[in-house]
Design a protein around this motif. Structure first.
Motif, mmCIF file in Angstrom:
data_model
loop_
_atom_site.group_PDB
_atom_site.id
_atom_site.type_symbol
_atom_site.label_atom_id
_atom_site.label_comp_id
_atom_site.label_asym_id
_atom_site.label_seq_id
_atom_site.Cartn_x
_atom_site.Cartn_y
_atom_site.Cartn_z
ATOM 1 N N VAL A 174 -44.724 18.631 19.571
ATOM 2 C CA VAL A 174 -43.826 18.879 20.653
ATOM 3 C C VAL A 174 -43.920 17.971 21.966
ATOM 4 O O VAL A 174 -42.867 17.301 22.432
ATOM 5 N N ILE A 175 -45.191 17.742 22.062
ATOM 6 C CA ILE A 175 -45.444 16.962 23.503
ATOM 7 C C ILE A 175 -45.194 15.413 23.084
ATOM 8 O O ILE A 175 -44.556 14.984 24.187
ATOM 9 N N LEU A 176 -45.621 15.013 22.114
ATOM 10 C CA LEU A 176 -45.498 13.489 21.657
ATOM 11 C C LEU A 176 -44.177 13.230 21.423
ATOM 12 O O LEU A 176 -43.495 11.962 21.700
ATOM 13 N N ALA A 177 -43.234 14.135 20.964
ATOM 14 C CA ALA A 177 -41.726 13.983 20.662
ATOM 15 C C ALA A 177 -41.044 13.677 22.293
ATOM 16 O O ALA A 177 -40.502 12.829 22.455
ATOM 17 N N GLY A 178 -41.826 14.344 23.387
ATOM 18 C CA GLY A 178 -41.134 14.059 24.521
ATOM 19 C C GLY A 178 -41.677 12.673 24.886
ATOM 20 O O GLY A 178 -40.714 11.836 25.681
ATOM 21 N N VAL A 179 -42.809 12.347 24.917
ATOM 22 C CA VAL A 179 -43.310 11.001 25.166
ATOM 23 C C VAL A 179 -42.457 9.786 24.635
ATOM 24 O O VAL A 179 -42.036 8.893 24.940
ATOM 25 N N LYS A 180 -42.126 10.154 23.250
ATOM 26 C CA LYS A 180 -41.451 9.132 22.455
ATOM 27 C C LYS A 180 -40.085 8.978 23.073
ATOM 28 O O LYS A 180 -39.427 7.842 23.142
ATOM 29 N N ILE A 181 -39.274 10.155 23.408
ATOM 30 C CA ILE A 181 -38.257 10.065 23.957
ATOM 31 C C ILE A 181 -38.151 9.176 25.362
ATOM 32 O O ILE A 181 -37.236 8.348 25.593
ATOM 33 N N VAL A 182 -39.281 9.295 26.277
ATOM 34 C CA VAL A 182 -39.275 8.402 27.407
ATOM 35 C C VAL A 182 -39.450 6.982 27.048
ATOM 36 O O VAL A 182 -39.041 6.029 27.680
ATOM 37 N N ASP A 183 -40.598 6.789 25.924
ATOM 38 C CA ASP A 183 -40.739 5.495 25.610
ATOM 39 C C ASP A 183 -39.533 4.801 25.160
ATOM 40 O O ASP A 183 -39.240 3.392 25.365
ATOM 41 N N ASP A 184 -38.751 5.377 24.226
ATOM 42 C CA ASP A 184 -37.568 4.563 23.701
ATOM 43 C C ASP A 184 -36.533 4.556 24.854
ATOM 44 O O ASP A 184 -35.671 3.490 24.882
ATOM 45 N N SER A 185 -36.543 5.032 25.997
ATOM 46 C CA SER A 185 -35.681 4.917 27.200
ATOM 47 C C SER A 185 -35.868 3.480 27.690
ATOM 48 O O SER A 185 -34.915 3.019 28.503
ATOM 49 N N GLN A 186 -36.988 2.931 27.396
ATOM 50 C CA GLN A 186 -37.151 1.489 28.093
ATOM 51 C C GLN A 186 -36.583 0.663 27.438
ATOM 52 O O GLN A 186 -35.969 -0.382 27.914
ATOM 53 N N LYS A 196 -28.533 1.098 17.836
ATOM 54 C CA LYS A 196 -29.564 1.868 17.563
ATOM 55 C C LYS A 196 -29.492 3.076 18.158
ATOM 56 O O LYS A 196 -29.875 3.136 19.471
ATOM 57 N N ARG A 197 -29.388 4.291 17.656
ATOM 58 C CA ARG A 197 -29.265 5.503 17.999
ATOM 59 C C ARG A 197 -30.538 6.406 18.549
ATOM 60 O O ARG A 197 -30.974 7.207 17.576
ATOM 61 N N THR A 198 -31.306 6.010 19.511
ATOM 62 C CA THR A 198 -32.423 6.787 19.996
ATOM 63 C C THR A 198 -31.805 7.995 20.700
ATOM 64 O O THR A 198 -30.638 7.996 20.835
ATOM 65 N N VAL A 199 -32.604 8.783 21.118
ATOM 66 C CA VAL A 199 -32.093 10.005 21.876
ATOM 67 C C VAL A 199 -31.655 9.485 23.389
ATOM 68 O O VAL A 199 -30.544 10.157 23.821
ATOM 69 N N VAL A 201 -29.934 6.714 23.784
ATOM 70 C CA VAL A 201 -28.540 6.248 23.657
ATOM 71 C C VAL A 201 -27.544 7.330 23.010
ATOM 72 O O VAL A 201 -26.420 7.502 23.662
ATOM 73 N N ALA A 202 -28.203 8.312 22.492
ATOM 74 C CA ALA A 202 -27.384 9.335 22.112
ATOM 75 C C ALA A 202 -26.929 10.328 23.012
ATOM 76 O O ALA A 202 -25.667 10.896 23.163
ATOM 77 N N LEU A 203 -27.725 10.645 23.995
ATOM 78 C CA LEU A 203 -27.571 11.711 24.983
ATOM 79 C C LEU A 203 -27.320 11.102 26.562
ATOM 80 O O LEU A 203 -27.033 11.922 27.366
ATOM 81 N N GLY A 204 -27.829 9.680 26.696
ATOM 82 C CA GLY A 204 -27.631 9.238 27.894
ATOM 83 C C GLY A 204 -29.252 9.239 28.407
ATOM 84 O O GLY A 204 -29.964 10.107 28.174
ATOM 85 N N GLN A 205 -29.661 8.368 29.324
ATOM 86 C CA GLN A 205 -30.902 8.283 29.796
ATOM 87 C C GLN A 205 -31.305 9.518 30.817
ATOM 88 O O GLN A 205 -32.226 10.010 30.707
#
Length: 389
Positions: A174-186, A196-199, A201-205
């Motif tokens: 759960v916690i690392l999923a949150g970190v990965k979302i922030v990481d992909d926002s870069q 490429k549909r990261t979270v 991109v899909a939801l907005g920053q």
């Protein structure tokens, strides 16, 4: 074997292979494997080393495949140190290495341990191009690998699974999923440009960042629940405090700095959990007994939480709105409280004994403090969540 694109001596070949070892991503799975072994209590060195090698080969396979796909298949990267044939041969060698240590784990410990090891390689091999284009799989791949490393590290010691390693695996997922979302926002702009549909991109920053922090909150809450229910050692809750401090700083930073802080925060989080499991510093320490306040115990708790509610309402500039809501709710709460006390639904022991209009004076305060606290949290939270542009 022509691994290197530049140079054909041994040093160049080894350098090309070493280029795909990324310590920032490699160390957490190895540490998680060791942490899983630690959860077993008594640690046997051979299974510990074997499972750590399995984690290494799985992540190394992921790095090799990811670099190969990004450069030779998608043409996304500007350069790559390995030849196309070298990438394929290195993937094969890493796979053989993984298979070898997995068979050794199965022979030494048992089938369960070997079966729990295999998914780590599958996640690594399928990361690109299969998993890294969908918001769910690109986010959960690495966190799921960490969870499997913990669970597999434990199974490599015991030959079985148990509730505690499963719970720790869930928390890190759960916690690392949150970190990965922030990481992909870069890489939001670039990922969006190539579809490429990261979270993010899909939801907005903005919404992606909200989801990430909701996951941090959920993971921390799970740690507290597991600590209270004795699945985790009591001191594990201190890890939540440490990680929360990092999250507060990360909240004020952009995606790049926030990722740096959060990644380091997860190391601190793991270190606190390791200390809690290994040393158990709070074992035998009784809970503080505020019952020593006698008849003023209930009043004391209302005073503390009332101050907290007041601080939140003042910060959110919602004191008047909260007062109107509390007054509107008060008659219903009063009748409900009077009825449940009258029919014996519950009793209050540590109170002053002073009644007002048929119910304890503490209950009147309770009907003010609790709604005020709820409103204070609501106003603070939603005032902080800025609307998406």
């Amino acid at each position: 074997m022509s691994f290197a694109r530049r140079g054909d001596d041994v040093r160049a070949e080894l350098g090309a292979l070493a280029s795909q070892v990324h310590p920032v991503f490699m160390m957490p799975p190895l540490a998680s494997s060791a942490f899983g072994a630690l959860l077993a209590g008594t640690v046997a060195p051979a299974p510990l080393v074997l499972h750590a090698f399995a984690a290494f080969f799985a992540v190394y396979t992921a790095h090799l495949k990811d670099g190969y796909v990004d450069f030779y298949v998608r043409d996304e990267d500007d350069d790559h140190p390995m030849t196309e044939t070298g990438c394929r041969r290195a993937i094969l060698l890493a796979t053989l290495g993984f298979a070898g240590v997995t068979v050794a784990i199965g022979s030494l410990v048992g089938l369960v341990a070997a079966v729990l090891t295999v998914p780590m390689w599958l996640l690594g091999f399928l990361h690109a191009p299969q998993f890294d284009t969908h918001p769910v799989t690109t986010t959960l791949g690495y966190p799921l690998g960490i969870g499997l490393a913990i669970l597999g590290g434990y199974a490599a010691q015991t030959g079985q699974i148990a509730v505690r390693p499963l719970a720790f695996s869930l928390v890190f997922l759960v916690i690392l999923a949150g970190v990965k979302i922030v990481d992909d926002s870069q890489d939001y702009a670039y990922d969006r440009s190539i579809g490429k549909r990261t979270v993010a991109v899909a939801l907005g920053q903005t919404r992606a960042r909200r989801l990430a922090y909701a996951l941090f909150y959920a993971g921390g809450t799970l740690v507290v629940i597991f600590s209270v229910s004795s699945i985790f050692p009591a001191a594990a809750s201190l890890a939540v405090v440490a990680f929360a401090a990092v999250v507060l700083f990360a909240d004020r930073a952009g995606a790049t700095v926030a990722t740096m802080l959060l990644v380091r925060g997860t190391y601190v989080f793991l270190a606190f959990l390791v200390a809690a499991v290994w040393y158990r510093p709070l074992v035998g320490v009784p809970l503080p007994d505020i019952g020593v306040l006698g008849p003023f115990t209930y009043l004391a708790t209302e005073f503390v939480f009332g101050l907290f509610a007041l601080a939140l309402l003042l910060r959110a500039k919602a004191l008047v709105r909260a007062g109107v809501t509390v007054l509107a709710l008060y008659p219903l709460a009063y009748v409900w409280d009077w009825y449940t006390l009258t029919v014996g639904v519950f009793a209050i022991r540590l109170r002053t004994g002073v009644d007002l209009f048929g119910i304890p004076i503490e209950e009147h305060l309770f009907m003010i403090v609790v709604p005020a606290l709820v409103i204070g949290l609501h106003e603070t939270l939603h005032g902080h969540l800025r609307p998406e542009a």
